[in-house]
Design a protein around this motif. Sequence first.
Motif, short mmCIF file in Angstrom:
data_model
loop_
_atom_site.label_atom_id
_atom_site.label_comp_id
_atom_site.label_asym_id
_atom_site.label_seq_id
_atom_site.Cartn_x
_atom_site.Cartn_y
_atom_site.Cartn_z
N UNK A 181 0.84 -1.21 0.00
CA UNK A 181 0.00 0.00 0.00
C UNK A 181 0.87 1.26 0.00
N UNK A 182 1.98 1.23 0.72
CA UNK A 182 2.93 2.35 0.71
C UNK A 182 3.44 2.54 -0.72
N UNK A 183 3.83 1.45 -1.36
CA UNK A 183 4.32 1.52 -2.74
C UNK A 183 3.26 2.06 -3.68
N UNK A 184 2.02 1.61 -3.50
CA UNK A 184 0.93 2.08 -4.36
C UNK A 184 0.74 3.59 -4.22
N UNK A 185 0.81 4.08 -3.00
CA UNK A 185 0.69 5.52 -2.75
C UNK A 185 1.81 6.28 -3.45
N UNK A 186 3.03 5.81 -3.32
CA UNK A 186 4.17 6.49 -3.94
C UNK A 186 4.03 6.46 -5.46
N UNK A 187 3.63 5.32 -6.00
CA UNK A 187 3.45 5.23 -7.46
C UNK A 187 2.33 6.17 -7.93
N UNK A 188 1.23 6.23 -7.18
CA UNK A 188 0.11 7.11 -7.53
C UNK A 188 0.57 8.58 -7.54
N UNK A 189 1.33 8.97 -6.54
CA UNK A 189 1.77 10.35 -6.41
C UNK A 189 2.77 10.75 -7.49
N UNK A 190 3.68 9.85 -7.82
CA UNK A 190 4.84 10.21 -8.66
C UNK A 190 4.79 9.71 -10.10
N UNK A 226 0.48 9.32 6.40
CA UNK A 226 -0.29 9.54 7.63
C UNK A 226 -1.71 9.01 7.49
N UNK A 227 -2.33 9.32 6.37
CA UNK A 227 -3.71 8.87 6.13
C UNK A 227 -3.78 7.34 6.12
N UNK A 228 -2.79 6.70 5.50
CA UNK A 228 -2.73 5.24 5.46
C UNK A 228 -2.64 4.69 6.88
N UNK A 229 -1.74 5.26 7.67
CA UNK A 229 -1.53 4.79 9.04
C UNK A 229 -2.75 5.04 9.93
N UNK A 230 -3.54 6.01 9.57
CA UNK A 230 -4.75 6.31 10.36
C UNK A 230 -5.94 5.46 9.93
N UNK A 231 -5.72 4.55 8.97
CA UNK A 231 -6.76 3.61 8.60
C UNK A 231 -7.69 4.07 7.50
N UNK A 232 -7.37 5.16 6.84
CA UNK A 232 -8.21 5.65 5.76
C UNK A 232 -8.21 4.64 4.61
N UNK A 233 -9.32 4.49 3.95
CA UNK A 233 -9.44 3.55 2.81
C UNK A 233 -8.58 4.02 1.65
N UNK A 234 -7.98 3.06 0.93
CA UNK A 234 -7.09 3.39 -0.18
C UNK A 234 -7.77 4.25 -1.24
N UNK A 235 -9.03 3.98 -1.56
CA UNK A 235 -9.68 4.79 -2.59
C UNK A 235 -9.84 6.25 -2.15
N UNK A 236 -9.95 6.49 -0.85
CA UNK A 236 -10.00 7.87 -0.34
C UNK A 236 -8.61 8.50 -0.35
N UNK A 237 -7.60 7.71 0.04
CA UNK A 237 -6.23 8.21 0.04
C UNK A 237 -5.82 8.62 -1.37
N UNK A 238 -6.20 7.79 -2.36
CA UNK A 238 -5.82 8.04 -3.74
C UNK A 238 -6.79 8.97 -4.47
N UNK A 239 -7.66 9.60 -3.69
CA UNK A 239 -8.58 10.61 -4.21
C UNK A 239 -9.40 10.11 -5.39
N UNK A 240 -9.94 8.87 -5.26
CA UNK A 240 -10.75 8.29 -6.34
C UNK A 240 -12.20 8.65 -6.17
#
Length: 116
Positions: free
Chosen positions: A31-40, A102-116
């Motif tokens: 999930x960390x990798x997915x976030x980094x890939x989404x951002x960059x 931070x959002x990931x660690x706080x339990x936020x859903x991936x679709x919300x973190x990735x602004x889908x």
Amino acid sequence: MAKHHIYTMSVANVYPLYVMKAEKKGRRKTEVDEIIRWLTGYSQEELEAQLEKQTDFETFFTEAPKLNPLRTLIKGVVCGVRVEDIEEPTMQEIRYLDKLIDELAKGKAMDKILRK
């Protein structure tokens, strides 16, 4: 004016801390990798190559294949500063990443973190 020391810090040195922060809260490295890939816009292979090369944060974001246009939807406070108010572009990118982790660690859903 001197650059902030984080610009010259290797992403590979901070990456394990991102993973550890996520895993402590029951999240996964993938999930960390997915976030980094989404951002960059880096592929998984490109991300791993950047970590292997010990690329610094400034270069990591400068050479990012395609910064996600939805990243401007990231709002909130990191290190006492609102990410949307940071004027220096590279620092803002770094703080966007911090906020997503931070959002990931706080339990936020991936679709919300990735602004889908």
